[in-house]
Design a protein around this motif. Structure first.
Motif, mmCIF file in Angstrom:
data_model
loop_
_atom_site.group_PDB
_atom_site.id
_atom_site.type_symbol
_atom_site.label_atom_id
_atom_site.label_comp_id
_atom_site.label_asym_id
_atom_site.label_seq_id
_atom_site.Cartn_x
_atom_site.Cartn_y
_atom_site.Cartn_z
ATOM 1 N N GLY A 43 27.125 40.105 34.819
ATOM 2 C CA GLY A 43 27.307 39.137 34.724
ATOM 3 C C GLY A 43 28.503 39.516 36.939
ATOM 4 N N ARG A 44 27.952 40.212 38.103
ATOM 5 C CA ARG A 44 28.298 40.963 39.060
ATOM 6 C C ARG A 44 26.706 40.215 39.347
ATOM 7 N NH1 ARG A 44 30.592 43.305 33.777
ATOM 8 N NH2 ARG A 44 32.371 43.523 34.040
ATOM 9 N N ASN A 45 27.235 39.099 40.887
ATOM 10 C CA ASN A 45 26.241 38.829 41.810
ATOM 11 C C ASN A 45 24.911 39.521 40.966
ATOM 12 O OD1 ASN A 45 28.026 40.799 43.755
ATOM 13 N ND2 ASN A 45 28.071 39.172 43.979
ATOM 14 N N GLN A 46 24.893 38.330 39.877
ATOM 15 C CA GLN A 46 23.514 38.478 38.794
ATOM 16 C C GLN A 46 22.758 36.964 39.097
ATOM 17 O OE1 GLN A 46 24.268 38.947 34.825
ATOM 18 N NE2 GLN A 46 21.911 38.959 34.491
ATOM 19 N N THR A 47 20.976 37.629 39.866
ATOM 20 C CA THR A 47 20.615 35.917 39.644
ATOM 21 C C THR A 47 19.648 35.780 38.337
ATOM 22 O OG1 THR A 47 20.436 36.707 41.892
ATOM 23 C CG2 THR A 47 18.602 35.069 40.872
ATOM 24 N N LEU A 48 19.234 35.317 37.771
ATOM 25 C CA LEU A 48 18.541 34.507 36.034
ATOM 26 C C LEU A 48 17.162 32.975 37.015
ATOM 27 C CD1 LEU A 48 20.477 35.137 33.335
ATOM 28 C CD2 LEU A 48 18.975 36.492 34.512
ATOM 29 N N LYS A 49 16.397 33.528 36.806
ATOM 30 C CA LYS A 49 15.566 32.141 37.465
ATOM 31 C C LYS A 49 15.080 31.816 35.720
ATOM 32 C CE LYS A 49 12.388 30.490 40.251
ATOM 33 N NZ LYS A 49 12.681 29.473 40.737
ATOM 34 N N HIS A 50 15.116 30.709 35.328
ATOM 35 C CA HIS A 50 14.746 29.659 33.888
ATOM 36 C C HIS A 50 13.668 29.183 34.806
ATOM 37 C CE1 HIS A 50 17.549 31.657 31.189
ATOM 38 N NE2 HIS A 50 17.438 32.741 31.901
ATOM 39 N N GLY A 51 12.118 29.225 35.313
ATOM 40 C CA GLY A 51 11.317 27.931 35.654
ATOM 41 C C GLY A 51 12.216 27.397 36.820
ATOM 42 N N PRO A 52 12.487 26.546 37.349
ATOM 43 C CA PRO A 52 12.458 25.519 38.272
ATOM 44 C C PRO A 52 14.614 25.746 38.196
ATOM 45 C CG PRO A 52 12.525 23.754 36.906
ATOM 46 C CD PRO A 52 12.387 25.191 35.663
ATOM 47 N N VAL A 53 15.581 25.762 36.617
ATOM 48 C CA VAL A 53 16.339 26.271 37.015
ATOM 49 C C VAL A 53 16.903 27.648 37.830
ATOM 50 C CG1 VAL A 53 18.697 26.103 35.473
ATOM 51 C CG2 VAL A 53 16.725 24.698 35.589
ATOM 52 N N THR A 54 17.873 28.040 38.767
ATOM 53 C CA THR A 54 18.325 29.340 38.830
ATOM 54 C C THR A 54 19.895 29.881 38.902
ATOM 55 O OG1 THR A 54 16.225 29.422 40.351
ATOM 56 C CG2 THR A 54 17.910 31.055 40.749
ATOM 57 N N TYR A 55 20.238 30.347 38.342
ATOM 58 C CA TYR A 55 21.799 30.865 38.032
ATOM 59 C C TYR A 55 21.433 32.287 38.723
ATOM 60 C CZ TYR A 55 20.175 27.591 33.894
ATOM 61 O OH TYR A 55 20.082 26.708 33.257
ATOM 62 N N PHE A 56 22.653 31.542 39.330
ATOM 63 C CA PHE A 56 24.112 32.827 40.268
ATOM 64 C C PHE A 56 25.083 32.828 39.887
ATOM 65 C CE2 PHE A 56 20.540 30.139 43.115
ATOM 66 C CZ PHE A 56 20.305 30.905 43.599
ATOM 67 N N LEU A 57 24.781 34.313 38.936
ATOM 68 C CA LEU A 57 26.039 34.912 37.858
ATOM 69 C C LEU A 57 27.195 35.806 38.845
ATOM 70 C CD1 LEU A 57 24.054 33.867 36.113
ATOM 71 C CD2 LEU A 57 25.560 33.216 34.665
ATOM 72 N N ASP A 58 28.336 35.160 38.762
ATOM 73 C CA ASP A 58 29.117 36.437 39.209
ATOM 74 C C ASP A 58 30.985 35.893 38.871
ATOM 75 O OD1 ASP A 58 29.220 38.575 41.307
ATOM 76 O OD2 ASP A 58 31.090 37.761 42.183
ATOM 77 N N GLY A 59 31.525 36.805 38.632
ATOM 78 C CA GLY A 59 32.404 36.565 37.759
ATOM 79 C C GLY A 59 34.093 36.572 38.699
ATOM 80 N N ALA A 60 33.778 36.635 40.007
ATOM 81 C CA ALA A 60 34.585 36.623 41.095
ATOM 82 C C ALA A 60 35.784 35.827 39.806
ATOM 83 C CB ALA A 60 34.188 36.430 41.761
ATOM 84 N N HIS A 61 37.124 36.728 40.488
ATOM 85 C CA HIS A 61 38.770 35.413 39.161
ATOM 86 C C HIS A 61 40.109 35.710 40.601
ATOM 87 C CE1 HIS A 61 38.188 39.628 37.410
ATOM 88 N NE2 HIS A 61 39.637 39.580 37.324
ATOM 89 N N THR A 62 39.671 36.445 41.334
ATOM 90 C CA THR A 62 40.174 36.631 42.688
ATOM 91 C C THR A 62 39.914 36.013 44.233
ATOM 92 O OG1 THR A 62 39.909 38.248 44.110
ATOM 93 C CG2 THR A 62 41.847 38.743 41.606
ATOM 94 N N THR A 63 41.306 35.828 44.706
ATOM 95 C CA THR A 63 40.476 35.273 46.312
ATOM 96 C C THR A 63 39.693 35.974 47.177
ATOM 97 O OG1 THR A 63 42.364 36.210 47.627
ATOM 98 C CG2 THR A 63 42.297 33.409 46.658
ATOM 99 N N ARG A 64 40.136 37.374 46.858
ATOM 100 C CA ARG A 64 39.380 38.406 47.538
ATOM 101 C C ARG A 64 37.729 38.620 47.153
ATOM 102 N NH1 ARG A 64 41.228 44.146 49.726
ATOM 103 N NH2 ARG A 64 39.090 43.897 50.717
ATOM 104 N N SER A 65 37.821 38.605 45.959
ATOM 105 C CA SER A 65 36.701 38.654 45.006
ATOM 106 C C SER A 65 35.902 37.543 45.018
ATOM 107 C CB SER A 65 36.565 39.168 43.440
ATOM 108 O OG SER A 65 37.102 38.303 42.920
ATOM 109 N N MET A 66 36.205 36.342 45.524
ATOM 110 C CA MET A 66 36.032 35.119 45.900
ATOM 111 C C MET A 66 35.277 35.045 47.111
ATOM 112 S SD MET A 66 34.207 32.388 44.053
ATOM 113 C CE MET A 66 36.010 32.329 42.776
ATOM 114 N N GLN A 67 35.885 35.785 47.808
ATOM 115 C CA GLN A 67 34.991 35.740 49.311
ATOM 116 C C GLN A 67 33.828 36.394 49.237
ATOM 117 O OE1 GLN A 67 38.531 37.296 51.142
ATOM 118 N NE2 GLN A 67 39.305 35.320 52.019
ATOM 119 N N ALA A 68 33.981 37.779 48.432
ATOM 120 C CA ALA A 68 32.072 38.128 48.558
ATOM 121 C C ALA A 68 31.767 37.505 47.082
ATOM 122 C CB ALA A 68 33.529 39.044 47.358
ATOM 123 N N CYS A 69 32.013 36.798 45.835
ATOM 124 C CA CYS A 69 31.467 36.256 45.888
ATOM 125 C C CYS A 69 30.134 34.559 47.171
ATOM 126 C CB CYS A 69 31.558 35.193 44.487
ATOM 127 S SG CYS A 69 30.955 34.063 43.798
#
Length: 564
Positions: free
Chosen positions: A350-376
């Motif tokens: 859930g932190r800077n995680q990538t999941l590839k399911h065939g043609p769909v790629t999910y980029f998951l990051d639980g950023a929930h503040t402005t600073r963490s969103m900048q990093a995301c």
């Protein structure tokens, strides 16, 4: 009497506690145990745990304590004693205590993995959980098993339940209870060390009843939980520095001058050393250190973890006491093979995680503040183009977003605008619109109405940020009478739950979401017509962010292994 109540009444006796129930209660309780599978008993435990989210007396107590924060630790000590534990017993856990605004969980994950690589039996307490509540309490990197969780849950819960009448009917709130449960489990399972992540703040967080940690750490600081911690980064730094203990070494990453000065003053006031971690590049290693967690910001977390684990090992293996005083830079050193391996092998879903399911790629990051969103955003802008270059055709970008509490959603969404999403999709942190989601994902502290209103507000903010300020006409988005609305514009939609959002985004192209065992939530034809772009693209790239609870709900559907 229901099977669950029979089980609650008899559990203390069956688990070796002193209170002896009446004979018929033992008989009914044993029958309940035989008739319930471990899954049912485990879910009963989680459902009972969830009642502590809305325990009226607990909520009233929290409200009273906000004006007198020192009462929070006093109450925690009382609950700990009622659960049969003593504060001085916690000294045996050889604790590493970590706080911060951004990166404290990742720092803990790096630290735990490093020390586990040395062969120590580790405990790790963190929050929140993504899919199952057992994730919060880990032994040797793995969530506590369902049988052990159930066993220890009832031991602690029954002790508190039996003593509540003598204490005005009070029971600990959800996080307090889990903290007590973690202490109990780690003591019973005889871990060699325990890594504890602070919940909120530090000074008055319930984990701060720890008296003698072996080392403390503070990750990057920023603005968050202002109603509890204060509205400036300096006030927040004061709270975070509250985990310092006399004579216990403390480390922090590089901080802005204001909070850095506050941390220094707190260290001097409390009587401990405070060292600032060097850049990761300064450590003496053959080649650059490889990290198991993606994102440039993880480098400071890894440096902090190296200092924490190195200091813990020094204190463990040296017979003489170490001397700590003043504020100074932490020296870089040559990481051991176990440290290098630990940094490379660390996983933290859930932190800077990538999941590839065939043609769909999910980029998951639980950023929930402005600073963490900048990093995301920085991470997403680095990794997404790499995937797009290999796509061999058009790629559609989709944002799946939600935020909760007092978060500044507008500020986070503004940071996401330059990522050029073709669709922005909003949904509450509800895993499924029908009542099949497990108890681990339930949250009774926020009403569904409030969650949906927040989603619609976020949708409107996104439209304004993208220059679409007119108020559009609304229409029902989901068939079957679910009262949700979506704008008459193809790039913004609101769904009632995470599953319905993911199913619409993937358009049947993700085999995991197309599992026949998953309920397919009907969507109006007019909404499906908006998805032509998704069906025609070679690849679909989905960034899921804004809330760890949103990311956890998505992972429940995207990574079935996390449910086992």
């Amino acid at each position: 009497m229901t099977p669950l109540k029979n089980l609650v009444r008899v559990a203390p006796y069956l688990t070796g506690m002193k209170t002896r129930p009446r004979g018929n209660e033992v008989q009914h309780g044993m029958k309940s145990l035989r008739s319930c599978s471990i899954m049912n008993v485990f879910q009963d435990a989680v459902c009972t745990l969830n009642t502590l989210q809305t325990n009226a007396s607990a909520l009233e107590q929290v409200k009273r304590e906000r004006g007198h924060p020192e009462l929070q630790l006093q109450a925690m000590r009382g609950f700990l004693q009622r659960a049969g534990l003593k504060v001085d017993e916690l000294d045996r856990l050889n604790i590493i205590h970590v706080t911060g605004t951004k990166g404290k969980g990742s720092t803990c994950a790096f630290t735990e993995q490093i020390l586990r690589n040395y062969g120590f039996r580790t405990g790790f307490y963190s929050s929140p959980h993504l899919v199952q509540v057992r994730e919060r309490i880990r032994i040797n990197g793995q969530p506590i098993g369902k049988e052990l969780f159930t066993k220890y849950f009832w031991q602690v819960y029954c002790r508190l339940e039996e003593t509540k009448d003598a204490h005005g009917g009070s029971m600990p709130a959800y996080f307090r209870f889990l903290t007590i449960l973690a202490f109990h489990i780690f003591l019973q399972e005889k871990v060699d060390l325990a890594v504890f992540e602070v919940g909120i703040g530090g000074a008055y967080d319930c984990t701060n009843i720890i008296r003698r940690p072996w080392v403390c750490g503070i990750s990057s600081l920023g603005i968050d939980h202002t109603s509890i911690l204060g509205d400036t980064i300096e006030k927040i730094a004061w709270q975070k520095g509250g985990i310092f203990k006399p004579g216990v070494p403390a480390f922090t990453v590089k901080q802005p001058d204001g909070p850095k000065k506050v941390l220094q003053e707190r260290a001097e006031e409390i009587g401990c050393s405070l060292s600032v971690c060097p850049d990761l590049e300064e450590y003496q290693s053959e080649g650059s250190l490889r990290l198991g967690l993606a994102g440039h910001h993880q480098r400071s977390n890894a440096s902090l973890a190296l200092q924490l684990s190195h200091t813990w090992l020094q204190r463990h293996f040296l017979t003489g006491a170490l001397e700590f005083s003043g504020v100074s830079p932490a020296p870089a050193f040559q990481p051991s093979p176990a440290m290098i391996k630990g940094l490379a092998e660390t996983e933290w879903p859930g932190r800077n995680q990538t999941l590839k399911h065939g043609p769909v790629t999910y980029f998951l990051d639980g950023a929930h503040t402005t600073r963490s969103m900048q990093a995301c955003v920085r991470w997403f802008n680095e990794i997404a183009p790499q995937h797009e270059r290999n796509a061999g055709g058009p790629v559609v970008r989709v944002l799946l977003f939600n935020a909760t509490g007092e978060r500044d959603c507008g500020a986070m969404l503004k940071l996401l605008v330059p990522c050029f999403f073709d669709f922005a999709v909003f949904c509450p942190n509800i895993t499924e619109a029908i009542a099949t989601c497990n108890a681990d994902q339930q949250n009774f502290n926020v009403s569904v109405e409030n969650m949906l209103t927040r989603c619609l507000d976020n949708q409107q903010s996104w439209r304004v940020l993208n220059g679409q300020e007119e108020k559009p006409e609304a229409e029902l988005l989901i068939g079957g009478g679910l009262a949700l609305v979506a704008e008459r514009h193809r790039d913004t939609l609101v769904f009632p739950c995470i599953l319905s959002a993911l199913q619409w985004i993937s358009q049947g192209r993700d085999s995991v979401l197309s599992d026949p065992n998953k309920c397919v939530i009907p969507v109006k034809p007019s909404i499906n017509a908006k998805a032509a772009l998704l069906r025609e693209a070679v690849n679909i790239h989905v960034l899921i962010t804004g809330s760890l609870h949103l990311v956890g709900g998505a992972l429940k559907h995207l990574d079935p292994a996390l449910n086992s």
